[in-house]
Design a protein around this motif. Structure first.
Motif, PDB file in Angstrom:
ATOM      1  N   PHE A  64       8.307   4.715   6.520  1.00 33.82           N
ATOM      2  CA  PHE A  64       9.568   4.008   5.985  1.00 33.82           C
ATOM      3  C   PHE A  64      10.029   2.802   6.324  1.00 33.82           C
ATOM      4  CE2 PHE A  64      10.150   8.508   4.088  1.00 33.82           C
ATOM      5  CZ  PHE A  64      10.793   7.998   2.695  1.00 33.82           C
ATOM      6  N   GLU A  65       9.738   2.432   7.692  1.00 32.28           N
ATOM      7  CA  GLU A  65      10.302   1.160   8.068  1.00 32.28           C
ATOM      8  C   GLU A  65       9.233   0.051   7.883  1.00 32.28           C
ATOM      9  OE1 GLU A  65      10.963   2.137  12.283  1.00 32.28           O
ATOM     10  OE2 GLU A  65      12.715   3.391  11.985  1.00 32.28           O
ATOM     11  N   ASP A  66       7.929   0.219   7.327  1.00 29.07           N
ATOM     12  CA  ASP A  66       6.963  -0.886   7.188  1.00 29.07           C
ATOM     13  C   ASP A  66       7.319  -1.273   5.735  1.00 29.07           C
ATOM     14  OD1 ASP A  66       4.768  -2.011   6.389  1.00 29.07           O
ATOM     15  OD2 ASP A  66       3.511  -0.652   7.391  1.00 29.07           O
ATOM     16  N   PRO A  67       7.538  -2.605   5.742  1.00 31.06           N
ATOM     17  CA  PRO A  67       8.094  -3.477   4.529  1.00 31.06           C
ATOM     18  C   PRO A  67       6.755  -3.258   3.436  1.00 31.06           C
ATOM     19  CG  PRO A  67       7.676  -4.834   5.986  1.00 31.06           C
ATOM     20  CD  PRO A  67       7.509  -3.607   6.716  1.00 31.06           C
ATOM     21  N   LYS A  68       5.931  -3.041   3.842  1.00 30.28           N
ATOM     22  CA  LYS A  68       4.714  -3.367   2.894  1.00 30.28           C
ATOM     23  C   LYS A  68       4.342  -1.798   2.208  1.00 30.28           C
ATOM     24  CE  LYS A  68       2.297  -6.608   5.527  1.00 30.28           C
ATOM     25  NZ  LYS A  68       1.118  -7.107   6.394  1.00 30.28           N
ATOM     26  N   VAL A  69       5.046  -0.722   2.565  1.00 29.27           N
ATOM     27  CA  VAL A  69       4.820   0.355   2.004  1.00 29.27           C
ATOM     28  C   VAL A  69       5.830   0.675   0.755  1.00 29.27           C
ATOM     29  CG1 VAL A  69       5.504   3.054   2.341  1.00 29.27           C
ATOM     30  CG2 VAL A  69       4.260   1.660   4.259  1.00 29.27           C
TER      31      VAL A  69
ATOM     32  N   TYR B 299       0.783  -1.391   0.250  1.00 30.22           N
ATOM     33  CA  TYR B 299       0.119   0.004  -0.194  1.00 30.22           C
ATOM     34  C   TYR B 299       0.835   1.282  -0.158  1.00 30.22           C
ATOM     35  CZ  TYR B 299       0.940  -1.444   4.908  1.00 30.22           C
ATOM     36  OH  TYR B 299       1.396  -1.860   5.969  1.00 30.22           O
ATOM     37  N   THR B 300       0.257   2.411  -0.119  1.00 29.52           N
ATOM     38  CA  THR B 300       0.713   3.453  -0.013  1.00 29.52           C
ATOM     39  C   THR B 300       0.381   4.275   1.410  1.00 29.52           C
ATOM     40  OG1 THR B 300       0.564   4.019  -2.390  1.00 29.52           O
ATOM     41  CG2 THR B 300       0.979   6.054  -1.130  1.00 29.52           C
ATOM     42  N   ALA B 301       1.717   4.619   1.682  1.00 27.67           N
ATOM     43  CA  ALA B 301       1.393   5.422   3.225  1.00 27.67           C
ATOM     44  C   ALA B 301       1.311   6.886   2.984  1.00 27.67           C
ATOM     45  CB  ALA B 301       2.796   5.394   3.868  1.00 27.67           C
TER      46      ALA B 301
END
Length: 327
Positions: free
Chosen positions: A103-108, A74-76
């Motif tokens: 930035f630390e979320d691997p799904k972003v 997904y987009t943050a």
């Protein structure tokens, strides 16, 4: 002994006894109502504090659970709304915390800063600018896009200039690269009222921003130098962030504090394209699902900070001091 020999002190009619009994009963009833009212207020306050605490405790957990249950990329989305200042929703602490989490979320797969702000503190804006550049260096594969909605001016544009790209609506207001510090002068009013200002300081220029004293040429020149230095820092950061995308870095009005529409800002190189948060997520990042990473403070925290900030602001206004503001 017959009743006619009783003294007046001992002679007490049945009516008097009835009235005293009634009076005691009424007083006891009133006292009981007061006690009940106090306990009612106490329990209402206790319930309110309990609910507020539960809200503050479980809101972050619910957000974490929602994030954990998402299986796709997904987009943050991070909102920058209102004045950029300490203790405000658009403070550097809040924005930076949101950026780090995104930035630390691997799904972003991409980060969008959706900006609707007139600017604010150069210090707070500078913190965010520096953190964006640091995070971009640590995560080069995760791009950050600034999307200006109604207004992205001054300190808000300062922040936006650190992004990989900037988008805006054709009617958005963009720019206002300048610095201001405003106040009032009450010297004439004091003279008309016949009021004398008495100030005791240690340091020749300690009260140079006092609105109740006449301005001095050397102090005015000094304060202008402070604003000019801040303005140069602002300009340097924008040039560093935008680089060669600025079409004319020597444009006489580009850094004058003027503001342009999105349509006008595009050929100047102040923005990279026209679009919204949803269109950038869909067409540029390629992940149309938006997940909000904006840090939201609890109602109790917001109330506490507002109370403290209000006291500090009133004190600063009373002392006649207001720091530089990017505008």
């Amino acid at each position: 002994m017959s009743d006619e020999w009783k003294t007046p002190e001992k002679a007490e009619s049945g009516d008097d006894k009835s009235w005293k009994l009634l009076e005691k009963t009424l007083l006891a009833s009133v006292q009981e109502q007061r006690r009940s009212r106090r306990w009612g207020i106490f329990f209402k306050l206790l319930t309110f504090v309990y609910l507020l605490g539960m809200l503050a405790l479980f809101s972050p957990l619910m957000d974490m659970e929602k994030s954990a249950t998402r299986g796709s990329n997904y987009t943050a989305l991070i909102e920058v709304r209102g004045v950029i200042a300490d203790k405000e929703s658009a403070s550097a602490d809040n924005i930076v915390s949101s950026l780090r989490a995104a930035f630390e979320d691997p799904k972003v797969k991409g980060v969008i800063l959706r900006i609707n702000s007139p600017g604010g503190s150069p210090v707070q804006s500078g913190y965010v600018y520096d953190e964006i550049r640091r995070l971009r260096g640590l995560h080069p594969d995760t791009k950050l896009y600034a999307v200006i909605s109604d207004l992205g001016a001054s300190g808000a544009y300062y922040i936006a200039s650190a992004a990989d790209q900037i988008y805006a609506d054709k009617a958005s207001l963009v720019g206002s690269i300048g610095v201001t510090a405003a106040g009032y002068g009450f010297v004439g009013a004091m003279e008309k009222l016949g009021v004398e200002r008495r100030t005791y300081t240690s340091g020749e220029h300690k009260s140079f921003l006092d609105p109740f004293q006449p301005q001095k040429a050397d102090e005015t020149q000094f304060w202008q130098g402070v604003l000019d230095t801040t303005h140069r820092q602002f300009i340097a950061s924008v040039k560093q962030g935008r680089g060669d995308r600025l079409k004319d870095k020597d444009h006489p009005e580009l850094f004058s504090g003027l503001v342009w529409s999105g349509e006008q800002a595009l050929p100047l190189g102040l923005i990279d394209g026209l679009g919204s948060a949803s269109s950038v997520a869909r067409d540029v990042i390629g992940e149309k699902e938006l997940v909000d990473f904006t840090v939201e403070e609890s109602p109790f925290d917001r109330f506490s900070k507002k109370l403290g900030a209000s006291v500090a602001e009133k004190l600063a206004l009373y002392m006649g001091f207001q720091g530089p503001t990017l505008r």
